[in-house]
Design a protein around this motif. Structure first.
Motif, PDB file in Angstrom:
ATOM      1  N   ILE A 152      22.270  31.170  53.878  1.00 53.24           N
ATOM      2  CA  ILE A 152      23.126  30.308  53.062  1.00 53.24           C
ATOM      3  C   ILE A 152      22.420  28.958  52.924  1.00 53.24           C
ATOM      4  O   ILE A 152      21.940  28.402  53.920  1.00 53.24           O
ATOM      5  N   ARG A 153      22.333  28.457  51.695  1.00 54.22           N
ATOM      6  CA  ARG A 153      21.685  27.155  51.491  1.00 54.22           C
ATOM      7  C   ARG A 153      22.468  26.324  50.490  1.00 54.22           C
ATOM      8  O   ARG A 153      23.184  26.858  49.636  1.00 54.22           O
ATOM      9  N   LYS A 154      22.313  25.011  50.633  1.00 57.07           N
ATOM     10  CA  LYS A 154      22.927  24.117  49.655  1.00 57.07           C
ATOM     11  C   LYS A 154      22.140  24.208  48.356  1.00 57.07           C
ATOM     12  O   LYS A 154      20.925  24.429  48.377  1.00 57.07           O
ATOM     13  N   SER A 155      22.835  24.048  47.258  1.00 57.41           N
ATOM     14  CA  SER A 155      22.100  24.058  45.980  1.00 57.41           C
ATOM     15  C   SER A 155      22.572  22.893  45.121  1.00 57.41           C
ATOM     16  O   SER A 155      23.658  22.343  45.331  1.00 57.41           O
ATOM     17  N   ALA A 156      21.741  22.552  44.158  1.00 60.36           N
ATOM     18  CA  ALA A 156      22.070  21.404  43.291  1.00 60.36           C
ATOM     19  C   ALA A 156      23.251  21.748  42.384  1.00 60.36           C
ATOM     20  O   ALA A 156      24.024  20.882  41.988  1.00 60.36           O
ATOM     21  N   ASN A 199      18.823  22.377  55.404  1.00 63.22           N
ATOM     22  CA  ASN A 199      19.733  22.714  54.294  1.00 63.22           C
ATOM     23  C   ASN A 199      19.861  24.206  54.050  1.00 63.22           C
ATOM     24  O   ASN A 199      20.338  24.631  53.001  1.00 63.22           O
ATOM     25  N   GLU A 200      19.387  24.979  55.019  1.00 65.66           N
ATOM     26  CA  GLU A 200      19.457  26.437  54.887  1.00 65.66           C
ATOM     27  C   GLU A 200      19.712  27.024  56.269  1.00 65.66           C
ATOM     28  O   GLU A 200      19.151  26.563  57.249  1.00 65.66           O
ATOM     29  N   ILE A 201      20.577  28.036  56.320  1.00 63.69           N
ATOM     30  CA  ILE A 201      20.870  28.681  57.603  1.00 63.69           C
ATOM     31  C   ILE A 201      20.709  30.187  57.437  1.00 63.69           C
ATOM     32  O   ILE A 201      21.167  30.760  56.438  1.00 63.69           O
ATOM     33  N   ARG A 202      20.060  30.810  58.427  1.00 63.97           N
ATOM     34  CA  ARG A 202      19.989  32.283  58.467  1.00 63.97           C
ATOM     35  C   ARG A 202      20.842  32.725  59.657  1.00 63.97           C
ATOM     36  O   ARG A 202      20.654  32.212  60.766  1.00 63.97           O
ATOM     37  N   ILE A 203      21.770  33.638  59.441  1.00 58.32           N
ATOM     38  CA  ILE A 203      22.678  34.014  60.517  1.00 58.32           C
ATOM     39  C   ILE A 203      22.837  35.532  60.657  1.00 58.32           C
ATOM     40  O   ILE A 203      22.649  36.277  59.693  1.00 58.32           O
ATOM     41  N   PHE A 204      23.226  35.906  61.870  1.00 59.38           N
ATOM     42  CA  PHE A 204      23.635  37.279  62.169  1.00 59.38           C
ATOM     43  C   PHE A 204      25.162  37.314  62.073  1.00 59.38           C
ATOM     44  O   PHE A 204      25.844  36.448  62.630  1.00 59.38           O
ATOM     45  N   CYS A 205      25.698  38.297  61.356  1.00 58.84           N
ATOM     46  CA  CYS A 205      27.159  38.399  61.181  1.00 58.84           C
ATOM     47  C   CYS A 205      27.607  39.707  61.825  1.00 58.84           C
ATOM     48  O   CYS A 205      27.311  40.781  61.298  1.00 58.84           O
ATOM     49  N   PRO A 206      28.302  39.639  62.963  1.00 60.42           N
ATOM     50  CA  PRO A 206      28.567  40.852  63.734  1.00 60.42           C
ATOM     51  C   PRO A 206      29.563  41.812  63.091  1.00 60.42           C
ATOM     52  O   PRO A 206      30.504  41.395  62.413  1.00 60.42           O
ATOM     53  N   ALA A 207      29.329  43.094  63.356  1.00 61.22           N
ATOM     54  CA  ALA A 207      30.344  44.106  63.068  1.00 61.22           C
ATOM     55  C   ALA A 207      31.470  43.942  64.085  1.00 61.22           C
ATOM     56  O   ALA A 207      31.274  43.340  65.155  1.00 61.22           O
ATOM     57  N   THR A 208      32.646  44.445  63.765  1.00 63.14           N
ATOM     58  CA  THR A 208      33.808  44.292  64.645  1.00 63.14           C
ATOM     59  C   THR A 208      34.634  45.579  64.670  1.00 63.14           C
ATOM     60  O   THR A 208      34.679  46.307  63.675  1.00 63.14           O
ATOM     61  N   ALA A 259      35.779  33.932  50.021  1.00 67.92           N
ATOM     62  CA  ALA A 259      36.038  33.183  51.256  1.00 67.92           C
ATOM     63  C   ALA A 259      35.417  31.791  51.154  1.00 67.92           C
ATOM     64  O   ALA A 259      36.039  30.782  51.502  1.00 67.92           O
ATOM     65  N   GLY A 260      34.188  31.733  50.630  1.00 64.19           N
ATOM     66  CA  GLY A 260      33.512  30.441  50.466  1.00 64.19           C
ATOM     67  C   GLY A 260      34.259  29.530  49.512  1.00 64.19           C
ATOM     68  O   GLY A 260      34.386  28.323  49.761  1.00 64.19           O
ATOM     69  N   LEU A 261      34.786  30.094  48.431  1.00 67.75           N
ATOM     70  CA  LEU A 261      35.537  29.281  47.466  1.00 67.75           C
ATOM     71  C   LEU A 261      36.807  28.719  48.105  1.00 67.75           C
ATOM     72  O   LEU A 261      37.208  27.585  47.819  1.00 67.75           O
ATOM     73  N   ALA A 262      37.437  29.504  49.002  1.00 71.48           N
ATOM     74  CA  ALA A 262      38.632  29.013  49.696  1.00 71.48           C
ATOM     75  C   ALA A 262      38.274  27.793  50.545  1.00 71.48           C
ATOM     76  O   ALA A 262      39.012  26.808  50.595  1.00 71.48           O
ATOM     77  N   LEU A 263      37.114  27.852  51.192  1.00 71.14           N
ATOM     78  CA  LEU A 263      36.678  26.702  52.002  1.00 71.14           C
ATOM     79  C   LEU A 263      36.389  25.492  51.110  1.00 71.14           C
ATOM     80  O   LEU A 263      36.832  24.375  51.397  1.00 71.14           O
ATOM     81  N   LEU A 264      35.664  25.739  50.010  1.00 70.51           N
ATOM     82  CA  LEU A 264      35.318  24.613  49.116  1.00 70.51           C
ATOM     83  C   LEU A 264      36.557  23.951  48.541  1.00 70.51           C
ATOM     84  O   LEU A 264      36.634  22.730  48.445  1.00 70.51           O
ATOM     85  N   ALA A 265      37.558  24.779  48.177  1.00 65.67           N
ATOM     86  CA  ALA A 265      38.782  24.240  47.580  1.00 65.67           C
ATOM     87  C   ALA A 265      39.472  23.298  48.571  1.00 65.67           C
ATOM     88  O   ALA A 265      39.952  22.225  48.200  1.00 65.67           O
ATOM     89  N   GLU A 266      39.483  23.693  49.826  1.00 62.09           N
ATOM     90  CA  GLU A 266      40.160  22.880  50.844  1.00 62.09           C
ATOM     91  C   GLU A 266      39.353  21.621  51.168  1.00 62.09           C
ATOM     92  O   GLU A 266      39.909  20.561  51.442  1.00 62.09           O
ATOM     93  N   SER A 267      38.036  21.726  51.135  1.00 65.32           N
ATOM     94  CA  SER A 267      37.205  20.586  51.538  1.00 65.32           C
ATOM     95  C   SER A 267      37.101  19.545  50.427  1.00 65.32           C
ATOM     96  O   SER A 267      36.842  18.375  50.710  1.00 65.32           O
ATOM     97  N   GLY A 268      37.271  19.996  49.199  1.00 68.02           N
ATOM     98  CA  GLY A 268      37.097  19.065  48.083  1.00 68.02           C
ATOM     99  C   GLY A 268      35.647  18.609  47.943  1.00 68.02           C
ATOM    100  O   GLY A 268      35.351  17.627  47.269  1.00 68.02           O
ATOM    101  N   SER A 269      34.721  19.320  48.619  1.00 66.22           N
ATOM    102  CA  SER A 269      33.312  18.924  48.603  1.00 66.22           C
ATOM    103  C   SER A 269      32.686  19.199  47.243  1.00 66.22           C
ATOM    104  O   SER A 269      32.932  20.228  46.620  1.00 66.22           O
ATOM    105  N   PRO A 270      31.850  18.277  46.755  1.00 67.88           N
ATOM    106  CA  PRO A 270      31.172  18.497  45.468  1.00 67.88           C
ATOM    107  C   PRO A 270      29.922  19.361  45.609  1.00 67.88           C
ATOM    108  O   PRO A 270      29.235  19.632  44.633  1.00 67.88           O
ATOM    109  N   GLU A 271      29.618  19.824  46.853  1.00 70.15           N
ATOM    110  CA  GLU A 271      28.386  20.584  47.097  1.00 70.15           C
ATOM    111  C   GLU A 271      28.430  21.978  46.457  1.00 70.15           C
ATOM    112  O   GLU A 271      29.497  22.535  46.227  1.00 70.15           O
ATOM    113  N   GLY A 272      27.234  22.515  46.218  1.00 69.13           N
ATOM    114  CA  GLY A 272      27.114  23.894  45.764  1.00 69.13           C
ATOM    115  C   GLY A 272      26.336  24.696  46.800  1.00 69.13           C
ATOM    116  O   GLY A 272      25.596  24.124  47.610  1.00 69.13           O
TER     117      GLY A 272
END
Ligand code: HSE
Length: 297
Positions: free
Chosen positions: A34-38, A1-10, A64-77
């Motif tokens: 990034i992790r899921k939260s209650a 329920n948690e991910i650690r990532i490298f985000c590249p420069a461009t 950007a995350g809110l744009a994804l959540l709006a489209e997914s309709g997911s109840p997750e936090g």
């Protein structure tokens, strides 16, 4: 329920491809957790390395995350931690790294409901917040990896471009901040047909050179007759850095994104390192502080 990532420069634009070409760097970037939260919605719970807003609606990762959540309709936090290594306003896709990191990781945690192209669209909302324009030339390579071409914005069409094995980028960042929104305002909104002809000739040449691994053609095509002459005035020692890079063996040199970082492409790591030395000498001589990196692309 948690991910650690490298985000590249461009590096966006890549000289001739304003708002359409971009390439990811393999060894310069941020880290995010990034992790899921209650709790529903998105919270930025940590932001280290840069002085940036933590309010979800003011932060590119949040938007950007809110744009994804709006489209997914997911109840997750979700909770987002951002560890910035890329300086804001440096011209190597600082905002894109955060926007893309958020949407990529959230998509994974939700079981991948979205395609990479969908993620580009969500991340573009972060770019809209950062620069006033939802350009995709940083977020597309950050998400797809390697070199990308935004062939069309409406509808969005992103093409992955082959990258020759021995292509290296040297990026030098003079320690001043240029906001993308400011450096877009100074651009002309009309161009002459003659300038257009030069520019799309070079875009075609660069893409052909990348696919056929023709380093000489890549070098000949790294020219920008439209944006560089205007923006380069804001960058200390730009003309000198460009000329010493070429003398040191670089294929070509230009402004990274909206600057002030300057990039050069070289064939082989040794040449890229020589280019880095030549660039740093210029800044040492004129007394400009800098960061410099050599990256495989
Ligand atoms: N294409 C954008 C610009 C990139 O040049 O304004 C910003 O990083």
């Amino acid at each position: 329920n948690e991910i650690r990532i490298f985000c590249p420069a461009t590096i966006a634009n890549v000289s001739c491809g304003f708002d359409v070409l971009g390439v990811a760097l393999d060894n310069v970037g941020d880290e995010m957790v990034i992790r899921k939260s209650a709790e529903k919605g998105i919270r930025i719970t940590k932001l280290e390395g840069q002085d940036l807003p933590m309010d979800t609606h003011q932060n590119v990762a949040g938007v950007a995350g809110l744009a994804l959540l709006a489209e997914s309709g997911s109840p997750e936090g979700f909770e987002i931690e951002i560890y910035k290594k890329i300086k804001a306003g440096s011209g190597i896709g600082s905002s894109a790294a955060s926007s893309t990191g958020a949407v990529w990781a959230m998509n994974e945690l939700l079981g991948k409901p979205f395609s990479t192209l969908d993620l580009v669209k969500f991340a573009m909302e972060g770019e809209r917040l950062a620069s006033g324009v939802a350009h995709a030339d940083n977020v597309a390579p950050a998400l797809f990896g390697g070199f990308t071409l935004v062939r069309s914005y409406e509808p969005l069409d992103v093409i992955s471009i082959h990258c020759p094995n021995e292509l290296y980028a040297t990026v030098i960042h003079p320690q001043i901040e240029i906001k993308t929104s400011d450096s877009r305002k100074i651009l002309k909104t009309h161009l002459t047909l003659a300038d257009g002809i030069k520019q799309w000739g070079n875009v075609g040449g660069l893409v052909a050179g990348l696919f056929t691994e023709d380093y000489d053609l890549i070098g000949r095509s790294l020219q920008d007759h439209i944006v560089e002459p205007i923006r380069s005035i804001l960058i200390p020692g730009f003309d000198k850095i460009k000329s010493v890079s070429k003398e040191a063996g670089a294929l070509g040199c230009g402004i990274s994104g909206s600057g002030p970082s300057i990039f050069a492409f070289s064939k082989g790591k040794d040449t890229a390192q020589k280019v880095a030395e030549a660039m740093t000498h210029v800044y040492q001589k004129i007394g400009v502080d800098y960061d410099v990196h050599v990256s495989k692309i």
